[in-house]
Scaffold this motif. Structure first.
Motif, PDB file in Angstrom:
ATOM      1  N   GLY A  93       0.897  -1.242   0.173  1.00  0.00           N
ATOM      2  CA  GLY A  93       0.123   0.056   0.017  1.00  0.00           C
ATOM      3  C   GLY A  93       0.767   1.147   0.064  1.00  0.00           C
ATOM      4  O   GLY A  93       0.380   2.394   0.400  1.00  0.00           O
ATOM      5  N   VAL A  94       2.179   1.176  -0.366  1.00  0.00           N
ATOM      6  CA  VAL A  94       2.804   2.335  -0.303  1.00  0.00           C
ATOM      7  C   VAL A  94       2.498   3.356  -1.549  1.00  0.00           C
ATOM      8  O   VAL A  94       2.591   4.490  -1.354  1.00  0.00           O
ATOM      9  CB  VAL A  94       4.409   1.857  -0.612  1.00  0.00           C
ATOM     10  N   CYS A  95       2.276   2.968  -2.515  1.00  0.00           N
ATOM     11  CA  CYS A  95       1.668   3.833  -3.684  1.00  0.00           C
ATOM     12  C   CYS A  95       0.640   4.478  -3.283  1.00  0.00           C
ATOM     13  O   CYS A  95       0.161   5.656  -3.666  1.00  0.00           O
ATOM     14  CB  CYS A  95       1.769   3.095  -4.823  1.00  0.00           C
ATOM     15  N   THR A  96      -0.404   3.585  -2.750  1.00  0.00           N
ATOM     16  CA  THR A  96      -1.769   4.244  -2.498  1.00  0.00           C
ATOM     17  C   THR A  96      -1.285   5.406  -1.312  1.00  0.00           C
ATOM     18  O   THR A  96      -2.066   6.332  -1.434  1.00  0.00           O
ATOM     19  CB  THR A  96      -2.738   3.159  -1.905  1.00  0.00           C
ATOM     20  N   MET A  97      -0.918   5.134  -0.257  1.00  0.00           N
ATOM     21  CA  MET A  97      -0.519   6.114   0.762  1.00  0.00           C
ATOM     22  C   MET A  97       0.176   7.359   0.370  1.00  0.00           C
ATOM     23  O   MET A  97      -0.210   8.369   0.562  1.00  0.00           O
ATOM     24  CB  MET A  97       0.515   5.204   1.835  1.00  0.00           C
ATOM     25  N   LEU A  98       1.218   7.301  -0.640  1.00  0.00           N
ATOM     26  CA  LEU A  98       1.842   8.233  -1.323  1.00  0.00           C
ATOM     27  C   LEU A  98       0.849   9.142  -2.020  1.00  0.00           C
ATOM     28  O   LEU A  98       0.776  10.445  -2.085  1.00  0.00           O
ATOM     29  CB  LEU A  98       2.879   7.954  -2.134  1.00  0.00           C
ATOM     30  N   GLY A  99       0.119   8.254  -2.821  1.00  0.00           N
ATOM     31  CA  GLY A  99      -1.015   8.852  -3.823  1.00  0.00           C
ATOM     32  C   GLY A  99      -1.968   9.998  -2.733  1.00  0.00           C
ATOM     33  O   GLY A  99      -2.526  11.115  -3.169  1.00  0.00           O
ATOM     34  N   GLY A 133      -1.885  13.834  -2.870  1.00  0.00           N
ATOM     35  CA  GLY A 133      -2.987  13.978  -3.958  1.00  0.00           C
ATOM     36  C   GLY A 133      -2.861  13.671  -5.682  1.00  0.00           C
ATOM     37  O   GLY A 133      -3.441  14.326  -6.437  1.00  0.00           O
ATOM     38  N   ILE A 134      -2.128  12.437  -5.904  1.00  0.00           N
ATOM     39  CA  ILE A 134      -1.997  12.107  -7.009  1.00  0.00           C
ATOM     40  C   ILE A 134      -2.546  10.822  -7.257  1.00  0.00           C
ATOM     41  O   ILE A 134      -2.773   9.965  -6.204  1.00  0.00           O
ATOM     42  CB  ILE A 134      -0.543  11.975  -6.990  1.00  0.00           C
ATOM     43  N   ALA A 135      -2.908  10.373  -8.390  1.00  0.00           N
ATOM     44  CA  ALA A 135      -3.439   8.874  -8.744  1.00  0.00           C
ATOM     45  C   ALA A 135      -2.396   7.892  -8.413  1.00  0.00           C
ATOM     46  O   ALA A 135      -1.210   8.054  -8.773  1.00  0.00           O
ATOM     47  CB  ALA A 135      -4.064   8.810 -10.063  1.00  0.00           C
ATOM     48  N   SER A 136      -2.750   7.077  -7.713  1.00  0.00           N
ATOM     49  CA  SER A 136      -1.852   6.005  -7.178  1.00  0.00           C
ATOM     50  C   SER A 136      -1.450   5.221  -8.500  1.00  0.00           C
ATOM     51  O   SER A 136      -0.240   4.565  -8.475  1.00  0.00           O
ATOM     52  CB  SER A 136      -2.340   4.847  -6.175  1.00  0.00           C
ATOM     53  N   SER A 137      -2.274   4.828  -9.533  1.00  0.00           N
ATOM     54  CA  SER A 137      -1.866   4.468 -10.760  1.00  0.00           C
ATOM     55  C   SER A 137      -0.422   5.164 -11.458  1.00  0.00           C
ATOM     56  O   SER A 137       0.364   4.283 -11.865  1.00  0.00           O
ATOM     57  CB  SER A 137      -3.035   4.229 -11.673  1.00  0.00           C
ATOM     58  N   SER A 138      -0.788   6.324 -11.291  1.00  0.00           N
ATOM     59  CA  SER A 138       0.335   7.184 -11.972  1.00  0.00           C
ATOM     60  C   SER A 138       1.794   6.944 -11.300  1.00  0.00           C
ATOM     61  O   SER A 138       2.907   6.990 -11.730  1.00  0.00           O
ATOM     62  CB  SER A 138       0.192   8.474 -12.121  1.00  0.00           C
ATOM     63  N   ALA A 193       7.698   0.500   3.051  1.00  0.00           N
ATOM     64  CA  ALA A 193       6.574  -0.277   3.466  1.00  0.00           C
ATOM     65  C   ALA A 193       6.906  -0.881   4.935  1.00  0.00           C
ATOM     66  O   ALA A 193       6.204  -1.185   5.713  1.00  0.00           O
ATOM     67  CB  ALA A 193       6.790  -1.744   2.289  1.00  0.00           C
ATOM     68  N   PHE A 194       8.129  -1.139   5.103  1.00  0.00           N
ATOM     69  CA  PHE A 194       8.627  -1.177   6.563  1.00  0.00           C
ATOM     70  C   PHE A 194       8.335  -0.164   7.471  1.00  0.00           C
ATOM     71  O   PHE A 194       7.883  -0.646   8.576  1.00  0.00           O
ATOM     72  CB  PHE A 194      10.052  -1.496   6.615  1.00  0.00           C
ATOM     73  N   TRP A 195       8.502   1.029   7.089  1.00  0.00           N
ATOM     74  CA  TRP A 195       8.121   1.972   7.945  1.00  0.00           C
ATOM     75  C   TRP A 195       6.556   2.089   8.226  1.00  0.00           C
ATOM     76  O   TRP A 195       6.277   2.328   9.328  1.00  0.00           O
ATOM     77  CB  TRP A 195       8.778   3.375   7.378  1.00  0.00           C
ATOM     78  N   MET A 196       5.907   1.894   7.436  1.00  0.00           N
ATOM     79  CA  MET A 196       4.507   1.773   7.429  1.00  0.00           C
ATOM     80  C   MET A 196       4.052   0.758   8.175  1.00  0.00           C
ATOM     81  O   MET A 196       3.055   1.192   9.180  1.00  0.00           O
ATOM     82  CB  MET A 196       3.893   1.768   6.090  1.00  0.00           C
ATOM     83  N   ASN A 197       4.663  -0.328   8.245  1.00  0.00           N
ATOM     84  CA  ASN A 197       4.432  -1.370   9.223  1.00  0.00           C
ATOM     85  C   ASN A 197       4.511  -1.034  10.602  1.00  0.00           C
ATOM     86  O   ASN A 197       3.798  -1.618  11.474  1.00  0.00           O
ATOM     87  CB  ASN A 197       4.820  -2.731   8.292  1.00  0.00           C
ATOM     88  N   VAL A 198       5.781  -0.714  10.726  1.00  0.00           N
ATOM     89  CA  VAL A 198       6.242  -0.420  12.046  1.00  0.00           C
ATOM     90  C   VAL A 198       5.144   0.802  12.656  1.00  0.00           C
ATOM     91  O   VAL A 198       4.804   0.704  13.928  1.00  0.00           O
ATOM     92  CB  VAL A 198       7.615   0.195  12.085  1.00  0.00           C
TER      93      VAL A 198
END
Length: 72
Positions: free
Chosen positions: A14-20, A24-29, A53-58
């Motif tokens: 879920g890293v791309c989704t979280m960054l999106g 405020g950017i589409a996660s697909s891009s 991903a590790f940081w998000m999990n922690v």
């Protein structure tokens, strides 16, 4: 094919989704740019992705472990 896509998207970190969501950017891009950068730089963004991903999990684990005064 659609089932495989759903499995990968639901089981990914879920890293791309979280960054999106944060930027405020589409996660697909973000996913496409990550893939293109991985090909151009011979996979070095994979390390950045895994660190995020590790940081998000922690951070998710730390948020869950916090107790409140009402948990007694």
């Amino acid at each position: 094919m659609r089932r495989l896509q759903y499995f990968i998207e639901s089981q990914a970190f879920g890293v791309c989704t979280m960054l999106g969501e944060k930027l405020g950017i589409a996660s697909s891009s973000i996913r496409f740019s990550f893939i293109y950068l991985s090909f151009l730089t011979f996979g070095s963004p994979v390390l950045i992705y895994l660190m995020l991903a590790f940081w998000m999990n922690v951070s998710k684990h730390l948020r869950r472990e916090r107790s409140t005064i009402w948990d007694l």
